[in-house]
Design an enzyme around this catalytic site. Structure first.
Site, short mmCIF file in Angstrom:
data_model
loop_
_atom_site.label_atom_id
_atom_site.label_comp_id
_atom_site.label_asym_id
_atom_site.label_seq_id
_atom_site.Cartn_x
_atom_site.Cartn_y
_atom_site.Cartn_z
N TYR A 69 1.25 0.74 -53.33
CA TYR A 69 0.38 1.76 -53.58
C TYR A 69 -0.06 2.20 -54.78
CZ TYR A 69 -2.87 5.62 -52.36
OH TYR A 69 -3.98 6.40 -52.20
N TYR A 73 12.74 -6.88 -53.20
CA TYR A 73 11.76 -7.65 -52.29
C TYR A 73 10.34 -7.32 -53.07
CZ TYR A 73 8.95 -8.27 -48.09
OH TYR A 73 7.99 -8.83 -47.13
N LYS A 88 14.31 -11.06 -52.60
CA LYS A 88 13.31 -11.76 -51.58
C LYS A 88 11.97 -11.77 -52.07
CE LYS A 88 11.02 -11.38 -47.10
NZ LYS A 88 10.86 -10.38 -45.83
N ILE A 102 14.60 -15.18 -45.71
CA ILE A 102 14.30 -14.18 -44.89
C ILE A 102 12.99 -14.27 -44.18
CG2 ILE A 102 14.11 -11.60 -44.42
CD1 ILE A 102 15.84 -11.35 -46.79
#
Length: 292
Positions: A110, A136, A165, A207
């Protein structure tokens, strides 16, 4: 290299009852189902766990349920991230992380920080965190792409940043990371559809979202990939391609919860602003599950 984060990790759903309270019995069953079918580690409270609509108290209860069901059998990773750096640091400091192998921390969403902002955010996270950190990157959700240069800079500068990730659905970006990463740094796929290709190119595993519903097949595919057995691995990949597409057709985790509903492991309820999978999508998923 942290071998405990190799192979198939799954981003666990948070099952809800019809009244949208957390269904701890279903969660226990899902954990057991995964461990018994070859999942290598569990990720609690990622995006798929609807972490943004779960209260602090519910999060604690979910951690307790998963920990008890797991009973030390496989490593656990906890999602702690956000776009308020001070708040993320505060949560890390106030959470008992002794049972966890690592935290999974999403790049700030955001706010759309610059690459320097992303770096400084994760610097603060790494310095506060007593366990390993998995970065991530999921630009489709954050509206900001953590560039390979930033990921690698963090990997080189902080010993406890051990993996990323990567979920940009961008093969070029994966290859850049794989080519230039420090030897011990793990590139973990966050894209179910690309995971096998990433593993064959030198990635550490995945993942996964879909992996938790078909753990035996999915973890076998990733294991074959890690062994370099491309032909055998792709044979499994091709049988799973359709359902991987289905679960992301409307939104995640509505899709994966529809798979669990078809399997009889939990119902398909999600919390607003998400809505349940449509009946059309549920029908396609049900038809796939019947082929298993």
């Amino acid at each position: 290299m942290n071998s405990k984060l190799m192979g198939t990790g799954v981003a666990l759903v948070t099952p809800f009852k019809n009244d949208l309270s957390v269904d701890h019995d279903a969660l226990t069953n899902i954990v057991n189902f995964n461990i018994e079918n070859g999942t290598n580690y569990l990720v609690i409270m990622g995006t798929t766990g609807e972490s943004v609509t779960v209260t602090k108290e519910e999060k604690q209860a979910i951690i307790a349920t998963v920990s008890a069901a797991n009973n030390g059998r496989v490593p656990m990773v906890l999602g702690i991230g956000g776009n308020n750096t001070a708040q993320v640091v505060e949560e890390i400091k106030n959470t008992d992380l002794s049972a966890f192998e690592a935290i999974l921390s999403v790049s700030p969403y955001y706010s759309k920080p610059t690459q320097e902002g992303v770096y400084q955010h994760f610097k603060a996270v790494a310095e506060a965190c007593p366990v390993s950190v998995i970065l991530y990157n999921v630009p489709g959700r954050t509206a900001s792409n953590m560039l390979p240069e930033t990921t690698l800079r963090l990997a080189n500068d902080f010993k406890n940043i051990v993996a990323v990730k990567e979920a940009g659905n961008n093969i070029g970006q994966y290859l850049k990371l794989l080519k230039n990463k420090p030897e011990d740094f793990l590139i973990i796929s966050g894209d179910d559809d690309l995971a096998l290709g990433v593993v064959l190119a030198g990635g550490a595993g995945v993942i996964s979202v879909i992996g938790q519903a078909i753990p035996a097949q999915f973890s076998k595919m990733i294991q074959l990939g890690l062994e370099g057995k491309a032909k055998e691995a792709y044979a499994i990949h091709y049988t799973l391609m359709d359902v991987i597409g289905y679960i992301f057709e409307e939104n995640n985790p509505a899709g994966i919860k529809a798979v669990f509903e078809a399997l009889g492991l939990c119902n398909a309820s999600v919390r607003l602003p998400l809505v349940e999978a449509t009946s059309g999508l549920k029908d396609k998923i049900k038809a796939f599950v019947e082929t298993l």
